[in-house]
Design a protein around this motif. Structure first.
Motif, PDB file in Angstrom:
ATOM      1  N   PHE A 260      57.897  60.638  33.286  1.00 27.71           N
ATOM      2  CA  PHE A 260      57.910  59.246  33.717  1.00 27.71           C
ATOM      3  C   PHE A 260      56.502  58.706  33.960  1.00 27.71           C
ATOM      4  O   PHE A 260      56.307  57.498  34.005  1.00 27.71           O
ATOM      5  CB  PHE A 260      58.773  59.085  34.969  1.00 27.71           C
ATOM      6  N   TYR A 261      55.514  59.590  34.132  1.00 24.67           N
ATOM      7  CA  TYR A 261      54.127  59.126  34.215  1.00 24.67           C
ATOM      8  C   TYR A 261      53.684  58.482  32.898  1.00 24.67           C
ATOM      9  O   TYR A 261      52.782  57.644  32.889  1.00 24.67           O
ATOM     10  CB  TYR A 261      53.196  60.306  34.520  1.00 24.67           C
ATOM     11  N   LEU A 262      54.279  58.909  31.793  1.00 29.61           N
ATOM     12  CA  LEU A 262      53.871  58.389  30.492  1.00 29.61           C
ATOM     13  C   LEU A 262      54.482  57.022  30.188  1.00 29.61           C
ATOM     14  O   LEU A 262      54.040  56.345  29.270  1.00 29.61           O
ATOM     15  CB  LEU A 262      54.276  59.374  29.392  1.00 29.61           C
ATOM     16  N   VAL A 263      55.496  56.622  30.963  1.00 31.94           N
ATOM     17  CA  VAL A 263      56.175  55.357  30.680  1.00 31.94           C
ATOM     18  C   VAL A 263      55.273  54.142  30.884  1.00 31.94           C
ATOM     19  O   VAL A 263      55.210  53.266  30.008  1.00 31.94           O
ATOM     20  CB  VAL A 263      57.468  55.251  31.511  1.00 31.94           C
ATOM     21  N   PRO A 264      54.545  54.011  32.022  1.00 31.57           N
ATOM     22  CA  PRO A 264      53.695  52.825  32.188  1.00 31.57           C
ATOM     23  C   PRO A 264      52.650  52.639  31.091  1.00 31.57           C
ATOM     24  O   PRO A 264      52.493  51.525  30.578  1.00 31.57           O
ATOM     25  CB  PRO A 264      53.049  53.034  33.570  1.00 31.57           C
ATOM     26  N   PRO A 265      51.894  53.695  30.680  1.00 28.56           N
ATOM     27  CA  PRO A 265      50.919  53.461  29.615  1.00 28.56           C
ATOM     28  C   PRO A 265      51.554  53.104  28.275  1.00 28.56           C
ATOM     29  O   PRO A 265      51.035  52.262  27.544  1.00 28.56           O
ATOM     30  CB  PRO A 265      50.139  54.779  29.519  1.00 28.56           C
ATOM     31  N   VAL A 266      52.683  53.736  27.946  1.00 30.93           N
ATOM     32  CA  VAL A 266      53.347  53.393  26.690  1.00 30.93           C
ATOM     33  C   VAL A 266      53.880  51.968  26.748  1.00 30.93           C
ATOM     34  O   VAL A 266      53.771  51.201  25.786  1.00 30.93           O
ATOM     35  CB  VAL A 266      54.486  54.394  26.392  1.00 30.93           C
ATOM     36  N   THR A 267      54.430  51.570  27.892  1.00 28.51           N
ATOM     37  CA  THR A 267      54.885  50.190  28.061  1.00 28.51           C
ATOM     38  C   THR A 267      53.718  49.223  27.958  1.00 28.51           C
ATOM     39  O   THR A 267      53.843  48.144  27.356  1.00 28.51           O
ATOM     40  CB  THR A 267      55.585  50.015  29.427  1.00 28.51           C
ATOM     41  N   ALA A 268      52.572  49.593  28.543  1.00 30.67           N
ATOM     42  CA  ALA A 268      51.393  48.733  28.465  1.00 30.67           C
ATOM     43  C   ALA A 268      50.934  48.540  27.027  1.00 30.67           C
ATOM     44  O   ALA A 268      50.545  47.440  26.621  1.00 30.67           O
ATOM     45  CB  ALA A 268      50.260  49.320  29.312  1.00 30.67           C
ATOM     46  N   LEU A 269      50.970  49.609  26.241  1.00 28.23           N
ATOM     47  CA  LEU A 269      50.601  49.496  24.828  1.00 28.23           C
ATOM     48  C   LEU A 269      51.576  48.583  24.079  1.00 28.23           C
ATOM     49  O   LEU A 269      51.156  47.763  23.248  1.00 28.23           O
ATOM     50  CB  LEU A 269      50.581  50.887  24.188  1.00 28.23           C
ATOM     51  N   MET A 270      52.864  48.706  24.381  1.00 23.70           N
ATOM     52  CA  MET A 270      53.847  47.832  23.743  1.00 23.70           C
ATOM     53  C   MET A 270      53.637  46.372  24.137  1.00 23.70           C
ATOM     54  O   MET A 270      53.702  45.469  23.294  1.00 23.70           O
ATOM     55  CB  MET A 270      55.262  48.276  24.138  1.00 23.70           C
TER      56      MET A 270
ATOM     57  N   ALA B  91      42.250  50.884  31.916  1.00 26.88           N
ATOM     58  CA  ALA B  91      43.600  51.255  31.510  1.00 26.88           C
ATOM     59  C   ALA B  91      43.563  52.413  30.511  1.00 26.88           C
ATOM     60  O   ALA B  91      44.371  53.347  30.587  1.00 26.88           O
ATOM     61  CB  ALA B  91      44.314  50.051  30.908  1.00 26.88           C
ATOM     62  N   LEU B  92      42.629  52.347  29.570  1.00 27.93           N
ATOM     63  CA  LEU B  92      42.500  53.437  28.597  1.00 27.93           C
ATOM     64  C   LEU B  92      42.107  54.747  29.291  1.00 27.93           C
ATOM     65  O   LEU B  92      42.620  55.815  28.954  1.00 27.93           O
ATOM     66  CB  LEU B  92      41.475  53.063  27.531  1.00 27.93           C
ATOM     67  N   ALA B  93      41.187  54.652  30.279  1.00 29.29           N
ATOM     68  CA  ALA B  93      40.810  55.847  31.037  1.00 29.29           C
ATOM     69  C   ALA B  93      42.011  56.388  31.808  1.00 29.29           C
ATOM     70  O   ALA B  93      42.201  57.607  31.924  1.00 29.29           O
ATOM     71  CB  ALA B  93      39.666  55.516  31.998  1.00 29.29           C
ATOM     72  N   GLY B  94      42.830  55.469  32.337  1.00 32.30           N
ATOM     73  CA  GLY B  94      44.027  55.891  33.049  1.00 32.30           C
ATOM     74  C   GLY B  94      44.984  56.641  32.148  1.00 32.30           C
ATOM     75  O   GLY B  94      45.630  57.613  32.561  1.00 32.30           O
ATOM     76  N   MET B  95      45.093  56.208  30.896  1.00 31.15           N
ATOM     77  CA  MET B  95      45.967  56.900  29.949  1.00 31.15           C
ATOM     78  C   MET B  95      45.485  58.323  29.695  1.00 31.15           C
ATOM     79  O   MET B  95      46.299  59.247  29.561  1.00 31.15           O
ATOM     80  CB  MET B  95      46.035  56.123  28.638  1.00 31.15           C
ATOM     81  N   VAL B  96      44.184  58.504  29.649  1.00 33.15           N
ATOM     82  CA  VAL B  96      43.633  59.846  29.481  1.00 33.15           C
ATOM     83  C   VAL B  96      43.971  60.708  30.694  1.00 33.15           C
ATOM     84  O   VAL B  96      44.389  61.875  30.563  1.00 33.15           O
ATOM     85  CB  VAL B  96      42.113  59.786  29.262  1.00 33.15           C
ATOM     86  N   LEU B  97      43.798  60.133  31.905  1.00 32.81           N
ATOM     87  CA  LEU B  97      44.133  60.865  33.120  1.00 32.81           C
ATOM     88  C   LEU B  97      45.607  61.268  33.140  1.00 32.81           C
ATOM     89  O   LEU B  97      45.956  62.374  33.547  1.00 32.81           O
ATOM     90  CB  LEU B  97      43.829  60.011  34.355  1.00 32.81           C
ATOM     91  N   ILE B  98      46.468  60.359  32.704  1.00 30.29           N
ATOM     92  CA  ILE B  98      47.902  60.650  32.677  1.00 30.29           C
ATOM     93  C   ILE B  98      48.187  61.805  31.727  1.00 30.29           C
ATOM     94  O   ILE B  98      48.963  62.716  32.045  1.00 30.29           O
ATOM     95  CB  ILE B  98      48.699  59.398  32.267  1.00 30.29           C
ATOM     96  N   ALA B  99      47.564  61.774  30.555  1.00 34.78           N
ATOM     97  CA  ALA B  99      47.780  62.847  29.586  1.00 34.78           C
ATOM     98  C   ALA B  99      47.345  64.196  30.153  1.00 34.78           C
ATOM     99  O   ALA B  99      48.050  65.210  30.017  1.00 34.78           O
ATOM    100  CB  ALA B  99      47.031  62.539  28.291  1.00 34.78           C
ATOM    101  N   VAL B 100      46.189  64.213  30.823  1.00 31.85           N
ATOM    102  CA  VAL B 100      45.703  65.454  31.431  1.00 31.85           C
ATOM    103  C   VAL B 100      46.639  65.887  32.554  1.00 31.85           C
ATOM    104  O   VAL B 100      46.986  67.071  32.687  1.00 31.85           O
ATOM    105  CB  VAL B 100      44.271  65.266  31.957  1.00 31.85           C
ATOM    106  N   GLY B 101      47.051  64.905  33.376  1.00 32.66           N
ATOM    107  CA  GLY B 101      47.940  65.223  34.491  1.00 32.66           C
ATOM    108  C   GLY B 101      49.269  65.788  34.029  1.00 32.66           C
ATOM    109  O   GLY B 101      49.781  66.760  34.599  1.00 32.66           O
ATOM    110  N   VAL B 102      49.839  65.209  32.987  1.00 35.74           N
ATOM    111  CA  VAL B 102      51.114  65.704  32.467  1.00 35.74           C
ATOM    112  C   VAL B 102      50.954  67.117  31.914  1.00 35.74           C
ATOM    113  O   VAL B 102      51.820  67.975  32.098  1.00 35.74           O
ATOM    114  CB  VAL B 102      51.660  64.741  31.386  1.00 35.74           C
ATOM    115  N   ALA B 103      49.830  67.371  31.240  1.00 36.07           N
ATOM    116  CA  ALA B 103      49.587  68.713  30.705  1.00 36.07           C
ATOM    117  C   ALA B 103      49.474  69.738  31.830  1.00 36.07           C
ATOM    118  O   ALA B 103      50.014  70.847  31.739  1.00 36.07           O
ATOM    119  CB  ALA B 103      48.318  68.709  29.851  1.00 36.07           C
TER     120      ALA B 103
END
Length: 298
Positions: free
Chosen positions: A255-265, A278-290
Motif C-alpha cells: 500500500f506504500y506504492l499506491v500513492p506514488p503510482v496514483t500520483a503518476l496517473m 515527489a520523485l525522491a519520495g518514490m525512490v524512498l518508497i521503493a527502498v522501504g518496500v524492499a
C-alpha cells in the motif's frame, strides 16, 4: 480476473507480477472516484457498484460451479471481512473525497495502513517483525509524505477526517480478519457473499442519507464499469489472494506504492504536480518496500 486468481497456484512466489498488478489496479481507485463522484452521492455510487459486482459474480459462480461457503459461520466471517475491507474502507475514502478532502491527504492518511497492520498483526496473528522490516516501513512512510506533501491539507473541518480514519482501520483490520478466518473460501462464491452483505448494509444508509439521484452520464458509466470490473472483481480478488499466500505485514507494505503510482496517473491524466521531492519520495518508497519485505526461508 477473479476466476484466474481463484485458480492460481498456492505458491505465493509463482507469479511475481501479481503484487505489481495489484498496486496498479488498486491505484486506479482514486482516479475512478474522481471521475464518478461528481455525478453521484458517494454511498449511492458504492451501493450500485456492490450490487453490480454481486450480480456479476453470482453468474460466474453458477457458470463455473464454484463451491459455496460451508455453513452460516463461514458465511458470517466472509461478510464481516467484506464489511471491513469494502464497506468501511471504500465508504470512508469515497465520503472523504466527496466531502472535499484532497486525494493527497487521503492517500497520506491511508498510507499509515502498513504501520497499523504491522502493529495489529503482531497481536492478532503473532507475526514477528524485525528491525529491517521496521526500517523499511518508516522509510516508506517518509516517501509517501514526500510524494503527496503538496496536496496535504489537514486544516479542514475535523468531520472530514473521520471517514478516512474509518477507512484506515477498516482496511487494516479487514486484511487481518480475512487471513485468519476466510483463508479457504472460494474467491468466486466468496465475492457473492461479500458484496451481497455490503448491499444489505448500504441500502438503508443510502435511503436515509442520500436521496439525491445519480446523474447517469457517460463519465459516471465509465467510472462505475471500471470500479466493478477492475477494482471490485480484479483488485479485491488479488488482495485476498495475496493475503492468503503471504504474511499480512508483507501485503500491507504494498500500500506504500499506491500513492506514488496514483500520483503518476494523476500527472499523466490530469496534469497534477509532480516535482523533484515527489520523485525522491518514490525512490524512498521503493527502498522501504524492499527492506520491509520478509526474507524467504527454505
Amino acid at each position: 480476473m477473479s476466476i484466474a486468481v481463484a485458480r492460481a497456484s498456492s505458491e505465493p512466489r509463482a507469479n511475481p507480477l501479481l503484487p505489481a498488478l495489484f498496486v496498479v489496479l488498486w491505484s486506479t481507485g482514486f482516479i475512478s472516484a474522481k471521475y464518478g463522484l461528481p455525478y453521484a452521492p458517494p454511498l449511492k455510487f458504492l451501493l450500485v457498484r456492490f450490487a453490480c459486482v454481486a450480480a456479476l459474480m453470482t453468474g460466474v459462480t453458477i457458470a463455473t460451479r464454484a463451491p459455496w461457503p460451508s455453513g452460516w459461520r463461514q458465511i458470517a466471517h466472509v461478510a464481516v471481512a467484506s464489511l471491513l475491507v469494502n464497506g468501511l474502507y471504500l465508504g470512508g475514502v469515497f465520503v472523504s473525497i466527496a466531502g472535499g478532502m484532497p486525494a493527497g491527504t487521503s492517500a497520506m492518511l491511508v498510507g499509515l495502513q502498513p504501520i497499523l497492520t504491522v502493529l495489529l498483526a503482531r497481536g492478532f496473528l503473532g507475526e514477528r517483525i524485525g528491525a529491517r522490516q521496521w526500517a523499511g516501513l518508516v522509510l516508506g512512510l517518509a516517501g509517501v509524505y514526500l510524494v503527496v506533501r503538496h496536496k496535504i491539507a489537514l486544516d479542514r473541518d475535523p468531520v472530514t477526517l473521520v471517514p478516512i480514519v474509518v477507512a484506515l482501520v477498516g482496511i487494516s483490520v479487514g486484511t487481518l480478519y480475512q487471513k485468519r478466518f476466510v483463508a479457504h473460501v472460494d474467491l468466486r462464491s466468496g465475492a457473492v457473499v461479500q458484496f451481497v452483505a455490503c448491499v444489505i448494509a448500504y441500502a438503508p444508509l443510502v435511503a436515509w442519507l442520500e436521496p439525491a439521484p445519480i446523474d447517469w452520464t457517460a463519465a459516471f458509466a465509465f467510472a462505475l464499469g471500471w470500479s466493478v470490473i477492475v477494482l471490485s472483481v480484479g483488485a479485491i480478488s488479488l488482495l485476498y489472494w495475496l493475503v492468503r499466500h503471504g504474511a499480512a505485514a508483507d501485503v500491507a507494505r504494498l500500500f506504500y506504492l499506491v500513492p506514488p503510482v496514483t500520483a503518476l496517473m494523476a500527472f499523466a491524466l490530469f496534469g497534477e504536480r509532480l516535482d523533484a521531492f515527489a520523485l525522491a519520495g518514490m525512490v524512498l518508497i521503493a527502498v522501504g518496500v524492499a527492506l520491509a519485505r520478509r526474507r524467504q526461508t527454505t
